[in-house]
Design a protein around this motif. Structure first.
Motif, PDB file in Angstrom:
ATOM      1  N   GLY A 286       0.796  -1.187  -0.083  1.00 60.04           N
ATOM      2  CA  GLY A 286       0.019   0.069   0.041  1.00 60.04           C
ATOM      3  C   GLY A 286       0.765   1.227  -0.080  1.00 60.04           C
ATOM      4  N   ALA A 322      -6.610   2.080  -3.826  1.00 62.64           N
ATOM      5  CA  ALA A 322      -6.456   0.672  -3.668  1.00 62.64           C
ATOM      6  C   ALA A 322      -7.456  -0.253  -3.798  1.00 62.64           C
ATOM      7  CB  ALA A 322      -5.750   0.686  -1.981  1.00 62.64           C
ATOM      8  N   GLU A 327      -7.017  -3.711   1.874  1.00 65.33           N
ATOM      9  CA  GLU A 327      -7.049  -3.078   3.031  1.00 65.33           C
ATOM     10  C   GLU A 327      -6.594  -3.781   4.066  1.00 65.33           C
ATOM     11  OE1 GLU A 327     -11.091  -1.672   5.622  1.00 65.33           O
ATOM     12  OE2 GLU A 327     -11.355  -2.843   3.687  1.00 65.33           O
ATOM     13  N   SER A 330      -2.479  -2.647   4.475  1.00 68.58           N
ATOM     14  CA  SER A 330      -1.695  -1.307   4.427  1.00 68.58           C
ATOM     15  C   SER A 330      -0.600  -1.113   5.490  1.00 68.58           C
ATOM     16  CB  SER A 330      -2.960  -0.206   4.758  1.00 68.58           C
ATOM     17  OG  SER A 330      -2.516   0.989   5.141  1.00 68.58           O
TER      18      SER A 330
END
Length: 337
Positions: A286, A322, A327, A330
């Motif tokens: 990320g 993203a 999720e 990150s």
């Protein structure tokens, strides 16, 4: 658009290739002209999302499975990379080994085989093997061939230079430097040592990857078409590169207990590598800030996760957004922006 990828291992090269396919002017920085310092050089190349899930958290499983589904097409496009979809046979030698294995086999929803049924699939297994389970969707590739293919596709775009400071690189940067990512970003990525042996004998002793336990010692045996068998791997919270008598002993003892016929194989190589681990042993993928994206900390799953990591990072570079799959991975989960 110009993007620099710092790190010439399997993750960095896969990202570089994906960006290049999308028309990005990409440069990959690899500190080693030989390029054999990364974890990929030691890795056996098992594509086993089920088997690896025992070491990880549940939210990692969808990412592992999604990348495993990409591998057949990915391997076909790369060419001869040792792709094999014969499956993985997990086996247990003792009652204690079986008790531990049953929990993982239940998690994977695999049917338990008797020792005799396991030997029907792999006649070279020891008659002492108590039970097994077959995972038909698991695959393997040869990471060394994968990296060679990726390098060919990125010919002319790989610069052999050690990057010690990201401020010296202009524009967008993707940091995929394995254990070296910690020094560049401050992220908590540590080296996890693994010792691996390579044996060679007549081809055909084993038809499947063997993932087994023998008297509490875990070992995997990955057969190649040319007669090589990769035997691995220890897992040690150490950063040294020493080949130890204890590590070699544990690997060979477990391997020979499960497959006695390996006693006649020649030991052709013993190597040490360092998996890039994180506090939760899941990767960091990320944006670190407006300029820098991180793709590192893949621990045991770098080869398996290369295709999906490349696709998701390329999407983040090109769109700025993203994918929901990212999720949970990150940098922010470790207090980094």
């Amino acid at each position: 658009m110009r993007v620099a990828v710092v790190g010439g291992g399997i993750i960095g090269l896969a990202i570089g290739r994906e960006l290049l396919l999308h028309g990005v002017d990409v440069t990959v920085y690899d500190p080693s002209p030989e390029g054999t310092d990364g974890a990929w050089h030691v890795a056996a190349g098992m594509l086993a999302p089920g088997g690896e899930s025992a070491f990880e958290f549940p939210y990692l499983e969808p990412l592992l499975e999604a990348s495993n589904e990409l591998w057949p097409t990915y391997a076909e496009r790369l060419g001869n990379v040792g792709y094999d979809d014969a499956g993985t046979l997990s086996v247990a030698l003792t009652a204690d080994d079986l008790a531990e294995a049953r929990r993982e086999w239940a998690h994977q929803k695999l049917t338990v085989l008797t020792g005799s049924q396991a030997r029907d699939l792999e006649p070279a297994l020891s008659p002492r093997v108590r039970a097994g389970a077959f995972a038909a969707t698991e695959r393997q590739v040869d990471p060394r061939k994968v990296v060679a293919a990726l390098r060919r596709e990125l010919a002319g775009r790989i610069v052999h230079r050690h990057v010690s400071d990201l401020s010296g690189i202009e524009g967008r940067v993707v940091v995929a430097a394995g254990c070296g990512t910690a020094a560049l970003t401050g992220l908590p990525i540590r080296p996890v040592k693994g010792q691996v042996l390579r044996l060679r004998g007549e081809p055909g002793l084993l038809k499947h990857v063997i993932d087994g336990a023998a008297d509490g010692r875990h070992v995997y045996l990955v057969p190649r078409a040319d007669g090589e068998i990769v035997v691995g791997a220890t897992q040690e919270e150490r950063s040294d590169r020493a080949i130890t008598a204890g590590g070699v002993h544990d690997l060979l003892r477990a391997a020979l207990d499960l497959v006695p016929g390996l006693a006649e194989h020649e030991i052709t190589e013993w190597t040490v590598g360092h998996r890039p681990g994180t506090p939760d042993n899941a990767p960091i993928i990320g944006a670190l800030d407006d300029r820098v994206i991180v793709a590192a900390g893949h621990h045991r799953n770098g080869v398996l996760l290369a295709p999906i990591t490349a696709r998701l990072v390329a999407g983040l570079v090109l769109t700025g957004s993203a994918d929901p799959l990212l999720e949970a991975f990150s940098p922010g989960r470790f207090g980094c922006a």
